[in-house]
Design a protein around this motif. Structure first.
Motif, PDB file in Angstrom:
ATOM      1  N   LEU A 156       0.868  -1.168   0.000  1.00  0.00           N
ATOM      2  CA  LEU A 156       0.000   0.000   0.000  1.00  0.00           C
ATOM      3  C   LEU A 156       0.909   1.223   0.000  1.00  0.00           C
ATOM      4  N   MET A 157       0.864   1.989  -1.084  1.00  0.00           N
ATOM      5  CA  MET A 157       1.713   3.169  -1.221  1.00  0.00           C
ATOM      6  C   MET A 157       0.906   4.425  -0.959  1.00  0.00           C
ATOM      7  N   LEU A 158       1.346   5.225  -0.001  1.00  0.00           N
ATOM      8  CA  LEU A 158       0.682   6.482   0.335  1.00  0.00           C
ATOM      9  C   LEU A 158       1.634   7.617  -0.004  1.00  0.00           C
ATOM     10  N   ALA A 159       1.296   8.390  -1.025  1.00  0.00           N
ATOM     11  CA  ALA A 159       2.198   9.428  -1.524  1.00  0.00           C
ATOM     12  C   ALA A 159       1.494  10.771  -1.606  1.00  0.00           C
ATOM     13  N   SER A 160       2.178  11.805  -1.134  1.00  0.00           N
ATOM     14  CA  SER A 160       1.651  13.157  -1.225  1.00  0.00           C
ATOM     15  C   SER A 160       2.532  13.980  -2.146  1.00  0.00           C
ATOM     16  N   GLY A 161       1.952  14.516  -3.226  1.00  0.00           N
ATOM     17  CA  GLY A 161       2.706  15.367  -4.142  1.00  0.00           C
ATOM     18  C   GLY A 161       3.904  14.648  -4.734  1.00  0.00           C
ATOM     19  N   THR A 162       5.090  15.293  -4.643  1.00  0.00           N
ATOM     20  CA  THR A 162       6.304  14.694  -5.198  1.00  0.00           C
ATOM     21  C   THR A 162       6.775  13.494  -4.374  1.00  0.00           C
ATOM     22  N   GLY A 163       6.080  13.179  -3.287  1.00  0.00           N
ATOM     23  CA  GLY A 163       6.325  11.934  -2.574  1.00  0.00           C
ATOM     24  C   GLY A 163       6.019  10.728  -3.447  1.00  0.00           C
ATOM     25  N   LEU A 164       5.442  10.999  -4.624  1.00  0.00           N
ATOM     26  CA  LEU A 164       5.196   9.956  -5.611  1.00  0.00           C
ATOM     27  C   LEU A 164       6.509   9.396  -6.177  1.00  0.00           C
ATOM     28  N   ALA A 165       7.570  10.203  -6.133  1.00  0.00           N
ATOM     29  CA  ALA A 165       8.815   9.869  -6.821  1.00  0.00           C
ATOM     30  C   ALA A 165       9.399   8.500  -6.452  1.00  0.00           C
ATOM     31  N   PRO A 166       9.592   8.167  -5.165  1.00  0.00           N
ATOM     32  CA  PRO A 166      10.193   6.859  -4.872  1.00  0.00           C
ATOM     33  C   PRO A 166       9.271   5.684  -5.172  1.00  0.00           C
ATOM     34  N   MET A 167       7.987   5.936  -5.314  1.00  0.00           N
ATOM     35  CA  MET A 167       7.041   4.853  -5.602  1.00  0.00           C
ATOM     36  C   MET A 167       7.128   4.403  -7.070  1.00  0.00           C
ATOM     37  N   ILE A 168       7.439   5.347  -7.971  1.00  0.00           N
ATOM     38  CA  ILE A 168       7.424   5.044  -9.403  1.00  0.00           C
ATOM     39  C   ILE A 168       8.410   3.937  -9.782  1.00  0.00           C
ATOM     40  N   PRO A 169       9.688   4.020  -9.380  1.00  0.00           N
ATOM     41  CA  PRO A 169      10.604   2.939  -9.755  1.00  0.00           C
ATOM     42  C   PRO A 169      10.201   1.582  -9.183  1.00  0.00           C
ATOM     43  N   ILE A 170       9.600   1.568  -7.994  1.00  0.00           N
ATOM     44  CA  ILE A 170       9.157   0.300  -7.405  1.00  0.00           C
ATOM     45  C   ILE A 170       8.012  -0.286  -8.221  1.00  0.00           C
ATOM     46  N   LEU A 171       7.058   0.556  -8.586  1.00  0.00           N
ATOM     47  CA  LEU A 171       5.947   0.106  -9.432  1.00  0.00           C
ATOM     48  C   LEU A 171       6.456  -0.442 -10.764  1.00  0.00           C
ATOM     49  N   GLN A 172       7.382   0.276 -11.384  1.00  0.00           N
ATOM     50  CA  GLN A 172       7.909  -0.158 -12.671  1.00  0.00           C
ATOM     51  C   GLN A 172       8.691  -1.465 -12.545  1.00  0.00           C
ATOM     52  N   SER A 173       9.379  -1.625 -11.431  1.00  0.00           N
ATOM     53  CA  SER A 173      10.113  -2.869 -11.200  1.00  0.00           C
ATOM     54  C   SER A 173       9.161  -4.058 -11.105  1.00  0.00           C
ATOM     55  N   ILE A 174       8.030  -3.863 -10.457  1.00  0.00           N
ATOM     56  CA  ILE A 174       7.038  -4.938 -10.300  1.00  0.00           C
ATOM     57  C   ILE A 174       6.397  -5.284 -11.638  1.00  0.00           C
ATOM     58  N   THR A 175       6.004  -4.261 -12.396  1.00  0.00           N
ATOM     59  CA  THR A 175       5.334  -4.528 -13.679  1.00  0.00           C
ATOM     60  C   THR A 175       6.296  -5.073 -14.736  1.00  0.00           C
ATOM     61  N   ASP A 176       7.596  -4.790 -14.593  1.00  0.00           N
ATOM     62  CA  ASP A 176       8.583  -5.296 -15.557  1.00  0.00           C
ATOM     63  C   ASP A 176       8.990  -6.742 -15.281  1.00  0.00           C
ATOM     64  N   ASP A 177       8.652  -7.237 -14.092  1.00  0.00           N
ATOM     65  CA  ASP A 177       9.060  -8.587 -13.693  1.00  0.00           C
ATOM     66  C   ASP A 177       7.857  -9.534 -13.775  1.00  0.00           C
ATOM     67  N   GLU A 178       7.846 -10.410 -14.767  1.00  0.00           N
ATOM     68  CA  GLU A 178       6.715 -11.321 -14.958  1.00  0.00           C
ATOM     69  C   GLU A 178       6.554 -12.295 -13.791  1.00  0.00           C
ATOM     70  N   GLU A 179       7.625 -12.513 -13.042  1.00  0.00           N
ATOM     71  CA  GLU A 179       7.567 -13.444 -11.913  1.00  0.00           C
ATOM     72  C   GLU A 179       7.077 -12.779 -10.626  1.00  0.00           C
ATOM     73  N   ASP A 180       6.999 -11.459 -10.625  1.00  0.00           N
ATOM     74  CA  ASP A 180       6.592 -10.735  -9.421  1.00  0.00           C
ATOM     75  C   ASP A 180       5.073 -10.561  -9.426  1.00  0.00           C
ATOM     76  N   GLU A 181       4.404 -11.193  -8.473  1.00  0.00           N
ATOM     77  CA  GLU A 181       2.945 -11.148  -8.406  1.00  0.00           C
ATOM     78  C   GLU A 181       2.447 -10.324  -7.218  1.00  0.00           C
ATOM     79  N   THR A 182       3.259  -9.391  -6.782  1.00  0.00           N
ATOM     80  CA  THR A 182       2.865  -8.515  -5.681  1.00  0.00           C
ATOM     81  C   THR A 182       1.716  -7.609  -6.106  1.00  0.00           C
ATOM     82  N   PHE A 183       0.664  -7.547  -5.280  1.00  0.00           N
ATOM     83  CA  PHE A 183      -0.405  -6.580  -5.501  1.00  0.00           C
ATOM     84  C   PHE A 183       0.061  -5.215  -4.993  1.00  0.00           C
ATOM     85  N   VAL A 184      -0.368  -4.154  -5.675  1.00  0.00           N
ATOM     86  CA  VAL A 184      -0.030  -2.803  -5.245  1.00  0.00           C
ATOM     87  C   VAL A 184      -1.266  -1.914  -5.287  1.00  0.00           C
TER      88      VAL A 184
END
Length: 357
Positions: free
Chosen positions: A227-255
Protein backbone atom coordinates in the motif's frame (compact mmCIF):
# COMPACT_ATOMS: atom_id res chain seq x y z
CA UNK A 1 14.75 9.63 4.18
CA UNK A 2 13.74 6.47 5.95
CA UNK A 3 12.84 7.05 9.58
CA UNK A 4 15.33 4.41 10.64
CA UNK A 5 18.19 6.59 9.46
CA UNK A 6 20.14 8.47 12.10
CA UNK A 7 19.28 12.11 12.63
CA UNK A 8 21.59 14.41 10.72
CA UNK A 9 23.77 16.72 12.74
CA UNK A 10 22.59 19.60 10.63
CA UNK A 11 19.49 19.76 12.79
CA UNK A 12 21.69 21.58 15.26
CA UNK A 13 21.93 25.31 14.76
CA UNK A 14 24.51 27.75 16.02
CA UNK A 15 22.97 30.07 18.61
CA UNK A 16 24.40 32.92 20.69
CA UNK A 17 25.91 31.48 23.86
CA UNK A 18 27.97 32.88 26.73
CA UNK A 19 31.12 31.40 28.21
CA UNK A 20 33.36 33.18 30.70
CA UNK A 21 31.55 36.41 29.80
CA UNK A 22 32.71 36.13 26.19
CA UNK A 23 29.96 36.03 23.54
CA UNK A 24 30.11 33.60 20.67
CA UNK A 25 29.19 35.22 17.39
CA UNK A 26 27.61 33.55 14.36
CA UNK A 27 28.96 34.59 10.96
CA UNK A 28 26.77 33.32 8.10
CA UNK A 29 29.42 34.22 5.56
CA UNK A 30 31.91 31.90 7.24
CA UNK A 31 30.25 28.62 6.36
CA UNK A 32 28.03 28.65 9.44
CA UNK A 33 30.97 28.42 11.83
CA UNK A 34 30.95 29.91 15.30
CA UNK A 35 33.77 32.35 16.02
CA UNK A 36 34.76 33.94 19.28
CA UNK A 37 35.66 37.58 19.88
CA UNK A 38 39.21 38.76 20.43
CA UNK A 39 38.96 38.46 24.21
CA UNK A 40 38.74 34.66 24.00
CA UNK A 41 41.58 32.50 25.28
CA UNK A 42 42.18 31.28 21.72
CA UNK A 43 41.86 34.29 19.40
CA UNK A 44 41.69 33.87 15.66
CA UNK A 45 45.12 34.08 14.03
CA UNK A 46 46.21 37.49 12.84
CA UNK A 47 47.03 37.17 9.11
CA UNK A 48 49.71 39.89 9.37
CA UNK A 49 51.54 37.93 12.08
CA UNK A 50 51.41 34.62 10.21
CA UNK A 51 54.16 33.28 8.00
CA UNK A 52 53.49 32.52 4.33
CA UNK A 53 53.53 28.81 5.19
CA UNK A 54 50.87 29.24 7.89
CA UNK A 55 48.69 31.28 5.54
CA UNK A 56 49.04 28.59 2.87
CA UNK A 57 47.86 25.91 5.29
CA UNK A 58 44.96 28.08 6.49
CA UNK A 59 43.87 28.57 2.86
CA UNK A 60 43.80 24.79 2.42
CA UNK A 61 41.72 24.16 5.55
CA UNK A 62 38.26 22.71 4.74
CA UNK A 63 35.29 25.01 5.28
CA UNK A 64 32.73 23.77 7.79
CA UNK A 65 29.32 23.36 6.08
CA UNK A 66 26.48 25.73 6.88
CA UNK A 67 23.04 24.30 7.81
CA UNK A 68 21.74 25.10 4.30
CA UNK A 69 24.31 22.72 2.82
CA UNK A 70 22.69 19.71 4.50
CA UNK A 71 19.68 18.15 2.77
CA UNK A 72 18.39 16.78 6.12
CA UNK A 73 17.69 13.32 4.71
CA UNK A 74 20.05 11.31 6.89
CA UNK A 75 22.60 10.64 4.13
CA UNK A 76 25.62 8.46 4.87
CA UNK A 77 28.02 10.11 4.47
CA UNK A 78 26.38 13.40 5.43
CA UNK A 79 28.04 16.59 4.24
CA UNK A 80 29.21 16.97 7.85
CA UNK A 81 30.81 13.51 7.74
CA UNK A 82 32.65 14.52 4.58
CA UNK A 83 33.81 17.74 6.28
CA UNK A 84 35.14 15.89 9.34
CA UNK A 85 36.99 13.40 7.13
CA UNK A 86 38.59 16.23 5.13
CA UNK A 87 39.42 18.18 8.30
CA UNK A 88 41.17 15.16 9.82
CA UNK A 89 43.07 14.71 6.53
CA UNK A 90 44.11 18.39 6.60
CA UNK A 91 45.20 18.23 10.25
CA UNK A 92 47.28 15.11 9.55
CA UNK A 93 48.90 16.70 6.50
CA UNK A 94 49.64 19.93 8.40
CA UNK A 95 51.18 18.06 11.35
CA UNK A 96 53.45 16.18 8.93
CA UNK A 97 54.15 19.29 6.80
CA UNK A 98 53.19 17.27 3.73
CA UNK A 99 50.69 18.87 1.35
CA UNK A 100 50.83 15.84 -0.92
CA UNK A 101 48.55 14.09 1.61
CA UNK A 102 45.77 16.42 0.46
CA UNK A 103 46.01 15.37 -3.16
CA UNK A 104 43.31 12.72 -2.70
CA UNK A 105 40.79 15.34 -1.64
CA UNK A 106 38.06 15.88 -4.28
CA UNK A 107 34.99 18.05 -4.05
CA UNK A 108 33.56 17.37 -7.48
CA UNK A 109 34.14 15.18 -10.50
CA UNK A 110 33.37 15.20 -14.20
CA UNK A 111 33.45 11.45 -14.84
CA UNK A 112 29.61 11.12 -14.82
CA UNK A 113 29.69 8.34 -12.25
CA UNK A 114 27.76 8.85 -9.02
CA UNK A 115 29.73 8.86 -5.78
CA UNK A 116 28.37 9.43 -2.26
CA UNK A 117 31.46 11.43 -1.26
CA UNK A 118 31.95 13.52 -4.38
CA UNK A 119 29.69 15.75 -6.43
CA UNK A 120 29.57 14.66 -10.06
CA UNK A 121 28.68 16.81 -13.08
CA UNK A 122 25.63 15.91 -15.17
CA UNK A 123 24.20 17.79 -18.14
CA UNK A 124 20.51 18.74 -18.40
CA UNK A 125 19.10 17.24 -21.61
CA UNK A 126 15.44 18.33 -21.29
CA UNK A 127 13.06 20.30 -19.08
CA UNK A 128 9.32 19.54 -19.03
CA UNK A 129 6.86 21.57 -17.00
CA UNK A 130 4.17 19.27 -15.55
CA UNK A 131 2.15 21.76 -13.47
CA UNK A 132 2.48 25.42 -12.61
CA UNK A 133 5.23 24.68 -10.08
CA UNK A 134 6.52 21.17 -10.83
CA UNK A 135 9.02 20.07 -13.46
CA UNK A 136 10.51 16.87 -14.83
CA UNK A 137 14.23 17.16 -15.57
CA UNK A 138 16.19 14.71 -17.68
CA UNK A 139 19.96 14.33 -17.35
CA UNK A 140 22.43 12.73 -19.74
CA UNK A 141 24.58 9.71 -18.92
CA UNK A 142 27.48 8.76 -21.20
CA UNK A 143 26.82 5.99 -23.70
CA UNK A 144 24.41 3.38 -22.37
CA UNK A 145 25.52 3.74 -18.75
CA UNK A 146 23.06 3.64 -15.84
CA UNK A 147 22.94 5.15 -12.36
CA UNK A 148 22.51 1.62 -10.96
CA UNK A 149 20.30 2.80 -8.11
CA UNK A 150 18.53 0.50 -5.71
CA UNK A 151 14.77 1.03 -5.51
CA UNK A 152 13.71 4.25 -3.81
CA UNK A 153 17.23 5.64 -3.41
CA UNK A 154 17.73 9.39 -3.49
CA UNK A 155 20.57 11.61 -4.68
CA UNK A 156 21.68 15.01 -3.41
CA UNK A 157 21.78 18.16 -5.54
CA UNK A 158 24.13 21.06 -4.85
CA UNK A 159 23.30 24.62 -5.85
CA UNK A 160 24.62 28.10 -5.09
CA UNK A 161 22.21 31.02 -4.62
CA UNK A 162 23.48 34.51 -3.79
CA UNK A 163 26.78 33.01 -2.66
CA UNK A 164 25.09 30.51 -0.33
CA UNK A 165 25.55 26.79 -1.02
CA UNK A 166 22.36 24.74 -0.68
CA UNK A 167 21.81 20.98 -0.89
CA UNK A 168 18.55 19.07 -1.31
CA UNK A 169 17.65 15.41 -1.81
CA UNK A 170 15.56 14.13 -4.74
CA UNK A 171 14.55 10.64 -5.87
CA UNK A 172 14.97 9.79 -9.58
CA UNK A 173 11.74 8.57 -11.18
CA UNK A 174 13.37 6.89 -14.19
CA UNK A 175 13.32 3.08 -14.33
CA UNK A 176 16.12 1.40 -12.42
CA UNK A 177 17.46 -0.09 -15.67
CA UNK A 178 17.25 3.19 -17.66
CA UNK A 179 20.32 3.59 -19.88
CA UNK A 180 21.88 6.84 -21.02
CA UNK A 181 19.75 9.09 -18.81
CA UNK A 182 17.98 9.63 -15.52
CA UNK A 183 14.96 11.79 -14.62
CA UNK A 184 14.03 13.75 -11.52
CA UNK A 185 10.67 15.20 -10.44
CA UNK A 186 11.05 18.57 -8.66
CA UNK A 187 8.53 20.96 -7.19
CA UNK A 188 9.72 24.58 -7.06
CA UNK A 189 8.65 26.86 -4.23
CA UNK A 190 8.28 30.62 -4.55
CA UNK A 191 10.60 31.39 -1.63
CA UNK A 192 12.79 28.29 -1.84
CA UNK A 193 16.54 28.89 -2.16
CA UNK A 194 17.14 25.74 -4.18
CA UNK A 195 14.06 26.49 -6.27
CA UNK A 196 15.60 29.82 -7.33
CA UNK A 197 18.60 27.89 -8.65
CA UNK A 198 16.60 25.11 -10.30
CA UNK A 199 14.33 27.56 -12.15
CA UNK A 200 17.36 28.85 -14.07
CA UNK A 201 18.13 25.42 -15.59
CA UNK A 202 17.96 25.00 -19.33
CA UNK A 203 19.11 22.35 -21.76
CA UNK A 204 22.88 21.98 -21.73
CA UNK A 205 23.40 23.32 -18.22
CA UNK A 206 25.70 21.32 -15.95
CA UNK A 207 24.64 20.58 -12.37
CA UNK A 208 26.22 18.52 -9.61
CA UNK A 209 24.82 15.48 -7.79
CA UNK A 210 26.19 13.00 -5.25
CA UNK A 211 24.83 9.74 -3.92
CA UNK A 212 23.02 7.42 -3.88
CA UNK A 213 21.54 7.17 -0.38
CA UNK A 214 18.69 5.41 1.41
CA UNK A 215 16.20 3.29 -0.48
CA UNK A 216 13.65 0.57 0.25
CA UNK A 217 15.01 -3.01 0.33
CA UNK A 218 12.33 -4.39 -1.97
CA UNK A 219 12.29 -8.10 -2.81
CA UNK A 220 9.83 -9.53 -5.37
CA UNK A 221 6.92 -11.43 -3.81
CA UNK A 222 8.14 -10.78 -0.25
CA UNK A 223 4.99 -8.83 0.59
CA UNK A 224 1.61 -10.02 -0.62
CA UNK A 225 0.46 -6.44 -1.17
CA UNK A 226 2.06 -3.03 -0.99
CA UNK A 227 0.00 0.00 0.00
CA UNK A 228 1.71 3.17 -1.22
CA UNK A 229 0.68 6.48 0.34
CA UNK A 230 2.20 9.43 -1.52
CA UNK A 231 1.65 13.16 -1.22
CA UNK A 232 2.71 15.37 -4.14
CA UNK A 233 6.30 14.69 -5.20
CA UNK A 234 6.33 11.93 -2.57
CA UNK A 235 5.20 9.96 -5.61
CA UNK A 236 8.82 9.87 -6.82
CA UNK A 237 10.19 6.86 -4.87
CA UNK A 238 7.04 4.85 -5.60
CA UNK A 239 7.42 5.04 -9.40
CA UNK A 240 10.60 2.94 -9.76
CA UNK A 241 9.16 0.30 -7.41
CA UNK A 242 5.95 0.11 -9.43
CA UNK A 243 7.91 -0.16 -12.67
CA UNK A 244 10.11 -2.87 -11.20
CA UNK A 245 7.04 -4.94 -10.30
CA UNK A 246 5.33 -4.53 -13.68
CA UNK A 247 8.58 -5.30 -15.56
CA UNK A 248 9.06 -8.59 -13.69
CA UNK A 249 6.71 -11.32 -14.96
CA UNK A 250 7.57 -13.44 -11.91
CA UNK A 251 6.59 -10.73 -9.42
CA UNK A 252 2.94 -11.15 -8.41
CA UNK A 253 2.86 -8.51 -5.68
CA UNK A 254 -0.41 -6.58 -5.50
CA UNK A 255 -0.03 -2.80 -5.25
CA UNK A 256 -2.50 -0.12 -4.18
CA UNK A 257 -1.15 3.38 -4.76
CA UNK A 258 -2.94 6.33 -3.15
CA UNK A 259 -1.76 9.65 -4.57
CA UNK A 260 -2.74 12.81 -2.67
CA UNK A 261 -2.87 16.08 -4.62
CA UNK A 262 -4.66 19.44 -4.23
CA UNK A 263 -6.60 19.26 -7.53
CA UNK A 264 -6.94 17.08 -10.62
CA UNK A 265 -4.78 19.49 -12.65
CA UNK A 266 -1.93 19.04 -10.15
CA UNK A 267 -1.68 15.27 -10.48
CA UNK A 268 1.79 14.46 -11.80
CA UNK A 269 2.63 11.94 -14.51
CA UNK A 270 -0.97 11.09 -15.44
CA UNK A 271 -0.13 9.12 -18.62
CA UNK A 272 2.45 6.98 -16.82
CA UNK A 273 0.10 6.31 -13.89
CA UNK A 274 -2.75 5.40 -16.25
CA UNK A 275 -0.49 2.92 -18.05
CA UNK A 276 0.59 1.34 -14.76
CA UNK A 277 -3.04 1.06 -13.60
CA UNK A 278 -3.78 -1.23 -16.58
CA UNK A 279 -1.75 -4.04 -15.00
CA UNK A 280 -3.81 -6.75 -13.31
CA UNK A 281 -2.06 -6.30 -9.95
CA UNK A 282 -1.96 -2.48 -9.76
CA UNK A 283 -4.70 -0.20 -8.39
CA UNK A 284 -4.33 3.57 -8.26
CA UNK A 285 -6.53 5.95 -6.28
CA UNK A 286 -6.40 9.73 -6.13
CA UNK A 287 -7.34 11.90 -3.15
CA UNK A 288 -7.87 15.56 -4.10
CA UNK A 289 -7.95 17.83 -1.07
CA UNK A 290 -9.23 20.97 -2.82
CA UNK A 291 -11.82 19.38 -5.11
CA UNK A 292 -15.41 19.59 -3.90
CA UNK A 293 -17.00 17.64 -6.74
CA UNK A 294 -15.83 14.88 -9.08
CA UNK A 295 -18.47 15.44 -11.76
CA UNK A 296 -16.17 17.49 -14.01
CA UNK A 297 -13.37 14.94 -13.93
CA UNK A 298 -12.83 12.63 -16.94
CA UNK A 299 -15.03 9.57 -16.51
CA UNK A 300 -11.99 7.27 -16.33
CA UNK A 301 -10.92 9.00 -13.10
CA UNK A 302 -14.24 9.42 -11.32
CA UNK A 303 -14.53 5.88 -9.98
CA UNK A 304 -11.09 5.83 -8.36
CA UNK A 305 -10.90 9.42 -7.03
CA UNK A 306 -11.94 10.84 -3.67
CA UNK A 307 -12.65 14.51 -2.91
CA UNK A 308 -11.33 15.88 0.37
CA UNK A 309 -8.41 14.88 2.56
CA UNK A 310 -7.18 11.39 3.29
CA UNK A 311 -8.48 10.77 6.82
CA UNK A 312 -8.86 7.85 9.19
CA UNK A 313 -12.22 6.72 7.79
CA UNK A 314 -10.92 6.79 4.22
CA UNK A 315 -7.81 4.91 5.33
CA UNK A 316 -9.97 2.18 6.88
CA UNK A 317 -11.90 1.82 3.62
CA UNK A 318 -8.70 1.56 1.58
CA UNK A 319 -7.01 -0.93 3.91
CA UNK A 320 -10.12 -3.11 4.06
CA UNK A 321 -10.25 -3.15 0.26
CA UNK A 322 -6.73 -4.59 0.02
CA UNK A 323 -6.69 -8.20 -1.10
CA UNK A 324 -4.05 -9.11 1.48
CA UNK A 325 -2.72 -7.45 4.63
CA UNK A 326 -0.51 -4.72 3.15
CA UNK A 327 3.00 -3.57 3.86
CA UNK A 328 2.81 0.24 3.69
CA UNK A 329 5.19 2.71 2.04
CA UNK A 330 4.76 6.39 2.96
CA UNK A 331 6.31 9.49 1.39
CA UNK A 332 5.31 13.11 1.81
CA UNK A 333 5.82 16.05 4.13
CA UNK A 334 6.62 15.34 7.79
CA UNK A 335 3.03 16.28 8.70
CA UNK A 336 1.63 13.92 6.06
CA UNK A 337 3.89 11.07 7.21
CA UNK A 338 2.84 11.54 10.84
CA UNK A 339 -0.85 11.64 9.95
CA UNK A 340 -0.62 8.50 7.81
CA UNK A 341 1.26 6.61 10.52
CA UNK A 342 -1.42 7.55 13.06
CA UNK A 343 -4.30 6.56 10.77
CA UNK A 344 -2.65 3.23 9.96
CA UNK A 345 -2.13 2.40 13.60
CA UNK A 346 -5.79 3.18 14.26
CA UNK A 347 -6.86 0.65 11.62
CA UNK A 348 -4.54 -2.09 12.84
CA UNK A 349 -1.37 -1.62 10.76
CA UNK A 350 1.62 -1.74 13.10
CA UNK A 351 4.82 0.27 12.76
CA UNK A 352 6.85 -2.77 11.71
CA UNK A 353 4.58 -3.08 8.66
CA UNK A 354 5.43 0.42 7.43
CA UNK A 355 8.38 2.13 5.76
CA UNK A 356 8.68 5.91 5.59
CA UNK A 357 10.95 7.45 2.94
Amino acid sequence: MGLSLALCRSTLRAEPAQRNNDWLMFFPGNGGRVQEDASDDFPNPNPEAMTDSEQDWLALKPQEPSPSQCCGSGCKPCIYDVYEKELAQWERAKAMHDKSLLMGKKEQSNNSELNPDTFTAFSVSSVEQLTEDTYQYKFELPGNSSLRLSLGQHIVLRGVVNGLEVQRAYTPISPRNAEGYFEVLIKCYEAGLMSQYIKTWKRGDVVFWRGPFGGFPYQPNKHGELLMLASGTGLAPMIPILQSITDDEEDETFVTLVGCFPTFDKIYLKPLLQDLARYWNIRIYYVLSQETSLEKLPWSYQENTYAGRLNEDMMKTIVNSCRRKPFVLICGSSAFNEDMSRYLKAVGIEENSCFVF
